[in-house]
Design a protein around this motif. Sequence first.
Motif, PDB file in Angstrom:
ATOM      1  N   SER A  42       0.874  -1.180   0.000  1.00 20.72           N
ATOM      2  CA  SER A  42       0.000   0.000   0.000  1.00 20.72           C
ATOM      3  C   SER A  42       0.909   1.228   0.000  1.00 20.72           C
ATOM      4  O   SER A  42       2.083   1.128   0.355  1.00 20.72           O
ATOM      5  N   PRO A  43       0.388   2.382  -0.410  1.00 16.66           N
ATOM      6  CA  PRO A  43       1.229   3.584  -0.448  1.00 16.66           C
ATOM      7  C   PRO A  43       1.793   3.915   0.935  1.00 16.66           C
ATOM      8  O   PRO A  43       1.111   3.745   1.953  1.00 16.66           O
ATOM      9  N   PRO A  44       3.025   4.388   0.989  1.00 15.13           N
ATOM     10  CA  PRO A  44       3.632   4.722   2.279  1.00 15.13           C
ATOM     11  C   PRO A  44       3.049   6.012   2.847  1.00 15.13           C
ATOM     12  O   PRO A  44       2.462   6.815   2.123  1.00 15.13           O
ATOM     13  N   GLN A  45       3.247   6.221   4.132  1.00 13.92           N
ATOM     14  CA  GLN A  45       2.769   7.428   4.806  1.00 13.92           C
ATOM     15  C   GLN A  45       3.656   8.626   4.498  1.00 13.92           C
ATOM     16  O   GLN A  45       3.227   9.753   4.622  1.00 13.92           O
ATOM     17  N   ARG A  46       4.889   8.408   4.101  1.00 14.16           N
ATOM     18  CA  ARG A  46       5.798   9.509   3.819  1.00 14.16           C
ATOM     19  C   ARG A  46       5.697   9.928   2.349  1.00 14.16           C
ATOM     20  O   ARG A  46       5.219   9.177   1.508  1.00 14.16           O
ATOM     21  N   ALA A  47       6.186  11.113   2.043  1.00 17.81           N
ATOM     22  CA  ALA A  47       6.104  11.671   0.692  1.00 17.81           C
ATOM     23  C   ALA A  47       7.003  10.899  -0.277  1.00 17.81           C
ATOM     24  O   ALA A  47       8.094  10.468   0.085  1.00 17.81           O
ATOM     25  N   TYR A  48       6.499  10.732  -1.508  1.00 19.07           N
ATOM     26  CA  TYR A  48       7.277  10.021  -2.524  1.00 19.07           C
ATOM     27  C   TYR A  48       6.901  10.512  -3.915  1.00 19.07           C
ATOM     28  O   TYR A  48       5.883  11.169  -4.106  1.00 19.07           O
ATOM     29  N   THR A  49       7.754  10.179  -4.871  1.00 23.91           N
ATOM     30  CA  THR A  49       7.520  10.482  -6.278  1.00 23.91           C
ATOM     31  C   THR A  49       7.529   9.169  -7.043  1.00 23.91           C
ATOM     32  O   THR A  49       8.414   8.339  -6.832  1.00 23.91           O
ATOM     33  N   SER A  50       6.571   9.005  -7.925  1.00 22.68           N
ATOM     34  CA  SER A  50       6.538   7.822  -8.774  1.00 22.68           C
ATOM     35  C   SER A  50       7.576   7.985  -9.881  1.00 22.68           C
ATOM     36  O   SER A  50       7.614   9.020 -10.556  1.00 22.68           O
ATOM     37  N   ILE A  51       8.443   6.974 -10.060  1.00 20.55           N
ATOM     38  CA  ILE A  51       9.489   7.098 -11.078  1.00 20.55           C
ATOM     39  C   ILE A  51       9.373   6.048 -12.185  1.00 20.55           C
ATOM     40  O   ILE A  51      10.150   6.078 -13.135  1.00 20.55           O
ATOM     41  N   GLY A  52       8.445   5.134 -12.073  1.00 18.89           N
ATOM     42  CA  GLY A  52       8.316   4.145 -13.141  1.00 18.89           C
ATOM     43  C   GLY A  52       7.452   2.963 -12.761  1.00 18.89           C
ATOM     44  O   GLY A  52       6.943   2.867 -11.648  1.00 18.89           O
ATOM     45  N   ILE A  53       7.293   2.078 -13.722  1.00 23.05           N
ATOM     46  CA  ILE A  53       6.536   0.848 -13.549  1.00 23.05           C
ATOM     47  C   ILE A  53       7.506  -0.317 -13.706  1.00 23.05           C
ATOM     48  O   ILE A  53       8.327  -0.330 -14.623  1.00 23.05           O
ATOM     49  N   VAL A  54       7.404  -1.285 -12.816  1.00 20.85           N
ATOM     50  CA  VAL A  54       8.266  -2.460 -12.887  1.00 20.85           C
ATOM     51  C   VAL A  54       7.404  -3.717 -12.857  1.00 20.85           C
ATOM     52  O   VAL A  54       6.292  -3.714 -12.333  1.00 20.85           O
ATOM     53  N   SER A  55       7.929  -4.775 -13.441  1.00 19.75           N
ATOM     54  CA  SER A  55       7.227  -6.052 -13.403  1.00 19.75           C
ATOM     55  C   SER A  55       8.228  -7.187 -13.290  1.00 19.75           C
ATOM     56  O   SER A  55       9.386  -7.055 -13.694  1.00 19.75           O
ATOM     57  N   ALA A  56       7.767  -8.283 -12.720  1.00 16.86           N
ATOM     58  CA  ALA A  56       8.601  -9.470 -12.569  1.00 16.86           C
ATOM     59  C   ALA A  56       7.772 -10.691 -12.925  1.00 16.86           C
ATOM     60  O   ALA A  56       6.605 -10.791 -12.551  1.00 16.86           O
ATOM     61  N   THR A  57       8.371 -11.601 -13.656  1.00 19.44           N
ATOM     62  CA  THR A  57       7.740 -12.869 -13.990  1.00 19.44           C
ATOM     63  C   THR A  57       8.587 -13.966 -13.366  1.00 19.44           C
ATOM     64  O   THR A  57       9.802 -13.996 -13.550  1.00 19.44           O
ATOM     65  N   ARG A  58       7.957 -14.841 -12.636  1.00 17.86           N
ATOM     66  CA  ARG A  58       8.695 -15.904 -11.936  1.00 17.86           C
ATOM     67  C   ARG A  58       8.079 -17.248 -12.278  1.00 17.86           C
ATOM     68  O   ARG A  58       6.873 -17.435 -12.171  1.00 17.86           O
ATOM     69  N   TYR A  59       8.920 -18.167 -12.698  1.00 17.12           N
ATOM     70  CA  TYR A  59       8.509 -19.540 -12.964  1.00 17.12           C
ATOM     71  C   TYR A  59       8.999 -20.403 -11.819  1.00 17.12           C
ATOM     72  O   TYR A  59      10.131 -20.261 -11.372  1.00 17.12           O
TER      73      TYR A  59
END
Length: 112
Positions: A42-59
Amino acid sequence: MKLLIGIALVGALVGCSTYQAHSNVPTPYARTNASQVQILYSPPQRAYTSIGIVSATRYKPGWTDPSVSDAIPQLQAAGAEIGADAVIVRSDRSNNDRHVVVEGEAIKFTSR
């Protein structure tokens, strides 16, 4: 012949994984240490900036399907690649073929 069977067996037991990182900022941040990238649900309580989207695929070979926790190291590596302090897990899905795909928002904290 036994050597080939042994190599095939080791490859099957190890499994495979991939990750992707996409930054939405014109000048990416410096790479961070993957072991230091926090995984949040969930979003943190402290201030942040979104810098990108990441994904992971695991077999995961074997009798059990992979879970989100199985993909955490790849998610951390993807976040580290674009300089994230943390990744907020946004979605996960199982393809019912021993693969799990986890997607998240890479963030940089703006206050310490």
